[in-house]
Motif scaffolding. Sequence first.
Motif, PDB file in Angstrom:
ATOM      1  N   GLN A  76       0.688  -1.451   0.203  1.00  0.00           N
ATOM      2  CA  GLN A  76      -0.176  -0.100  -0.190  1.00  0.00           C
ATOM      3  C   GLN A  76       0.950   1.167  -0.089  1.00  0.00           C
ATOM      4  O   GLN A  76       0.572   2.329  -0.482  1.00  0.00           O
ATOM      5  CB  GLN A  76      -0.963  -0.161   0.879  1.00  0.00           C
ATOM      6  CG  GLN A  76      -1.792  -1.428   0.784  1.00  0.00           C
ATOM      7  CD  GLN A  76      -2.805  -1.800  -0.319  1.00  0.00           C
ATOM      8  OE1 GLN A  76      -2.912  -0.502  -1.004  1.00  0.00           O
ATOM      9  NE2 GLN A  76      -3.928  -2.677   0.227  1.00  0.00           N
ATOM     10  N   VAL A  77       1.616   1.580   0.970  1.00  0.00           N
ATOM     11  CA  VAL A  77       2.921   2.252   0.483  1.00  0.00           C
ATOM     12  C   VAL A  77       3.214   2.792  -0.707  1.00  0.00           C
ATOM     13  O   VAL A  77       3.441   3.841  -1.193  1.00  0.00           O
ATOM     14  CB  VAL A  77       4.072   1.654   1.840  1.00  0.00           C
ATOM     15  CG1 VAL A  77       5.016   3.163   1.992  1.00  0.00           C
ATOM     16  CG2 VAL A  77       2.912   2.108   3.207  1.00  0.00           C
ATOM     17  N   ALA A  78       3.849   1.091  -1.511  1.00  0.00           N
ATOM     18  CA  ALA A  78       4.472   1.953  -3.052  1.00  0.00           C
ATOM     19  C   ALA A  78       3.415   2.108  -3.634  1.00  0.00           C
ATOM     20  O   ALA A  78       3.807   3.265  -4.950  1.00  0.00           O
ATOM     21  CB  ALA A  78       4.803   0.260  -3.452  1.00  0.00           C
ATOM     22  N   ALA A  79       1.912   1.863  -3.246  1.00  0.00           N
ATOM     23  CA  ALA A  79       0.477   2.158  -4.199  1.00  0.00           C
ATOM     24  C   ALA A  79       0.918   3.694  -3.854  1.00  0.00           C
ATOM     25  O   ALA A  79       0.757   4.394  -4.846  1.00  0.00           O
ATOM     26  CB  ALA A  79      -0.246   1.334  -3.947  1.00  0.00           C
ATOM     27  N   LEU A  80       1.190   4.237  -2.906  1.00  0.00           N
ATOM     28  CA  LEU A  80       0.552   5.991  -2.469  1.00  0.00           C
ATOM     29  C   LEU A  80       2.268   6.968  -2.943  1.00  0.00           C
ATOM     30  O   LEU A  80       1.964   7.945  -3.270  1.00  0.00           O
ATOM     31  CB  LEU A  80       0.531   6.266  -1.336  1.00  0.00           C
ATOM     32  CG  LEU A  80      -0.917   4.954  -0.900  1.00  0.00           C
ATOM     33  CD1 LEU A  80      -1.003   5.252   0.943  1.00  0.00           C
ATOM     34  CD2 LEU A  80      -2.199   6.146  -0.966  1.00  0.00           C
ATOM     35  N   SER A  81       3.214   6.135  -3.407  1.00  0.00           N
ATOM     36  CA  SER A  81       4.234   6.848  -3.832  1.00  0.00           C
ATOM     37  C   SER A  81       4.791   6.834  -4.641  1.00  0.00           C
ATOM     38  O   SER A  81       3.845   6.716  -5.800  1.00  0.00           O
ATOM     39  CB  SER A  81       5.709   6.527  -2.738  1.00  0.00           C
ATOM     40  OG  SER A  81       5.249   4.926  -2.998  1.00  0.00           O
TER      41      SER A  81
END
Length: 127
Positions: free
Chosen positions: A122-127
């Motif tokens: 999820q963090v990778a999708a947001l960044s």
Amino acid sequence: MIPHFSDHAANERTYLAWVRTAISVMAFGFLLERFDIFLLFTSRAATRVTENLHTRASQWLGLGLLLVGALMIAGATLRYYRNHKAIEAEASSTYGDTWTARAMAALLVILAIFLTLYVARQVAALS
């Protein structure tokens, strides 16, 4: 004077520690179940469109942790009463770990690994 008072007090302290831990697991499960609100808020605040967010997994994982916490309380209660009977018994008995405690520990490790991978994705999708 209560016979074996120190043993009973130790048994009760252990039981209460299990209950506190289970309540913490359940609270974390509730927080994780509501993690989708945070993800939706951050995706709307992002400057670019994020389409790779999957919030359904956090709901299932949160519900899983709530269930594990409830099972921990049930297992701790059974263990408390089993130890209470063993303390009161005149005959000596062996003290050992149960398969339920090992199964819950393994389930928590699996949930922790899944949570780590989920949050990283999820963090990778947001960044």
